[in-house]
Design a protein around this motif. Structure first.
Motif, PDB file in Angstrom:
ATOM      1  N   UNK A 227      32.549  28.639  14.719  1.00 16.59           N
ATOM      2  CA  UNK A 227      31.604  29.714  14.289  1.00 16.59           C
ATOM      3  C   UNK A 227      31.390  30.640  15.538  1.00 16.59           C
ATOM      4  N   UNK A 228      31.292  30.126  16.822  1.00 18.26           N
ATOM      5  CA  UNK A 228      31.185  30.724  17.998  1.00 18.26           C
ATOM      6  C   UNK A 228      32.214  31.147  18.743  1.00 18.26           C
ATOM      7  N   UNK A 229      33.474  31.027  18.126  1.00 20.06           N
ATOM      8  CA  UNK A 229      34.811  31.601  18.738  1.00 20.06           C
ATOM      9  C   UNK A 229      35.726  30.845  19.126  1.00 20.06           C
ATOM     10  N   UNK A 230      35.572  29.413  18.878  1.00 21.68           N
ATOM     11  CA  UNK A 230      36.258  28.327  19.385  1.00 21.68           C
ATOM     12  C   UNK A 230      37.367  28.291  18.577  1.00 21.68           C
ATOM     13  N   UNK A 231      38.667  27.834  18.906  1.00 22.62           N
ATOM     14  CA  UNK A 231      39.775  27.481  17.966  1.00 22.62           C
ATOM     15  C   UNK A 231      39.471  26.321  17.462  1.00 22.62           C
ATOM     16  N   UNK A 232      40.253  25.862  16.388  1.00 26.31           N
ATOM     17  CA  UNK A 232      40.059  24.297  15.875  1.00 26.31           C
ATOM     18  C   UNK A 232      40.395  23.362  16.883  1.00 26.31           C
ATOM     19  N   UNK A 233      41.521  23.298  17.779  1.00 25.23           N
ATOM     20  CA  UNK A 233      41.696  22.615  18.774  1.00 25.23           C
ATOM     21  C   UNK A 233      40.456  22.260  19.697  1.00 25.23           C
ATOM     22  N   UNK A 234      40.195  23.579  20.242  1.00 21.68           N
ATOM     23  CA  UNK A 234      39.217  23.634  21.289  1.00 21.68           C
ATOM     24  C   UNK A 234      37.734  23.064  20.796  1.00 21.68           C
ATOM     25  N   UNK A 235      37.381  23.459  19.332  1.00 16.74           N
ATOM     26  CA  UNK A 235      36.325  22.870  18.778  1.00 16.74           C
ATOM     27  C   UNK A 235      36.169  21.455  18.717  1.00 16.74           C
TER      28      UNK A 235
ATOM     29  N   UNK B 103      29.354  27.361  26.485  1.00 17.80           N
ATOM     30  CA  UNK B 103      30.231  26.099  26.500  1.00 17.80           C
ATOM     31  C   UNK B 103      31.573  26.283  25.874  1.00 17.80           C
ATOM     32  N   UNK B 104      31.240  27.258  24.770  1.00 25.02           N
ATOM     33  CA  UNK B 104      32.587  27.419  23.974  1.00 25.02           C
ATOM     34  C   UNK B 104      33.587  28.164  24.899  1.00 25.02           C
ATOM     35  N   UNK B 105      32.952  29.231  25.630  1.00 29.30           N
ATOM     36  CA  UNK B 105      33.969  30.054  26.583  1.00 29.30           C
ATOM     37  C   UNK B 105      34.302  29.572  27.777  1.00 29.30           C
TER      38      UNK B 105
END
Length: 351
Positions: free
Chosen positions: A280-288, A22-24
């Motif tokens: 933690x799993x790689x998302x930027x703050x905005x994308x998180x 989901x993160x990527x």
């Protein structure tokens, strides 16, 4: 029997399988690219009230002070404002005519303190910090929280409504409707809960919860959140602001997040914890923040979403920051220099 270590390993694998894709690749978005222009120290906070709050926090941060001290001092400014519908003792009351306050704070070590349903104490954020530092507990509520505050030297304030709150409450009583309206901080001079128009005596904007997160010169992260909750709420209602992992979450290995908007939706999603885990799993703050907003939106029909606003802001350990909201209208204040303390209009999901 599966040993505990093996069970934890399986849980970690399950988390990676469910979160990382989901993160990527959520909604066909391109992979996240980390911002390499992070700022330290840095403080960000919700809504236009954050401009004044950031100034107080920045005075501590620019002198290499601790992020925890900054986020406490910053939101205390908002708690003390005379004309504010949603933060501090001058805010709008519950449906029985009483102002009740919620607050939480979290430091770089994972320590946390909060208070909820607290009455007649001017600075609930400072009481929350005392809970964190002086007790073995995380949260104190109601009369117990008030008793603890008094024992710690906080004075009991008069049990009366401010002039603005009294006017708003009288207007609300004419219909006694409980119907929250989104983005109340942009409803100039109107009661945000379906009562006839009520103008604040100074014409100021209304404000929602103020949440603040900061990273200091040493690279440590802390956060705070304080509110009087929804105006004219049921007596005893507690929102997300004092709940660690809902209204506020800090992990010094990753970053921090804070929420604003309809607290029930944030609680159901463990919103700020989800934001931090996405980072933690790689998302930027905005994308998180966006991923967490999407999770909330998926639970509702388009018709239901018309009356729901939730927003998150986040920072990571590199000093990158971002925010995202369900609806248009949310903004947040960013400060990382004496001459940079600006309001940013958040990106949002729904057209």
């Amino acid at each position: 029997m599966i040993k505990r270590r093996r069970l934890l390993q399986m849980g970690a694998l399950g988390l990676s399988a469910s979160v990382a894709p989901k993160v990527f690749s959520a909604n066909n978005h391109t992979p996240f690219i980390k911002n390499i222009n992070g700022k330290k120290p840095l403080v960000i906070s919700t809504w236009d009230a954050g401009i004044s709050a950031n100034k107080a926090a920045w005075e501590i941060l620019k002198n290499k002070g601790r992020a925890l001290d900054a986020v406490e001092a910053g939101v205390m400014v908002t708690e003390g404002e005379l004309h504010n519908c949603c933060v501090g003792l001058n805010a709008y009351p519950d449906r029985d005519g009483h102002v009740t306050l919620d607050a939480s704070i979290m430091d770089e070590y994972g320590n946390a303190g909060s208070v909820c349903f607290l009455e007649r104490i001017k600075h609930p954020i400072s009481v929350a910090r005392r809970v964190m530092e002086k007790t073995p507990h995380v949260m104190l509520a109601g009369s117990g929280a008030q008793q603890f505050a008094v024992e710690q030297g906080f004075p009991l304030e008069p049990d009366k409504l401010s002039e603005d709150a009294q006017k708003a409450y009288k207007e609300w009583l004419k219909k006694s409707e409980y119907k929250p309206v989104i983005n109340i901080e942009h409803t100039r001079g109107e009661n945000a809960f379906a009562a006839p128009p009520v103008r604040l005596s100074n014409g100021a904007f209304n404000h929602d919860t103020i949440g603040m997160i900061a990273i200091d010169a040493q690279g440590n992260v802390s956060g705070s959140c304080t509110t009087s909750g929804m105006a004219f709420k049921m007596r005893g209602r507690v929102g997300d602001s004092p709940i660690i992992g809902a209204g506020l979450f800090v992990d010094n290995e990753v970053g921090a997040a804070v929420s604003t908007g309809l607290g029930e939706e944030v609680i159901r999603t463990c919103g700020t914890h989800m934001v931090v885990e996405a980072m933690r799993h790689g998302a930027s703050p905005e994308d998180a923040c966006r991923l967490t907003v999407e999770r909330i939106v998926r639970r509702h029909t388009q018709e239901e979403l018309k009356n729901i606003q939730v927003a998150f802001i986040a920072i990571d350990k590199q000093g990158n920051y971002g925010g995202y909201a369900i609806q248009k209208g949310f903004n947040y204040a960013v400060c990382y220099a004496d001459d940079y303390n600006k309001l940013i209009d958040s990106k949002f999901l729904l057209p």
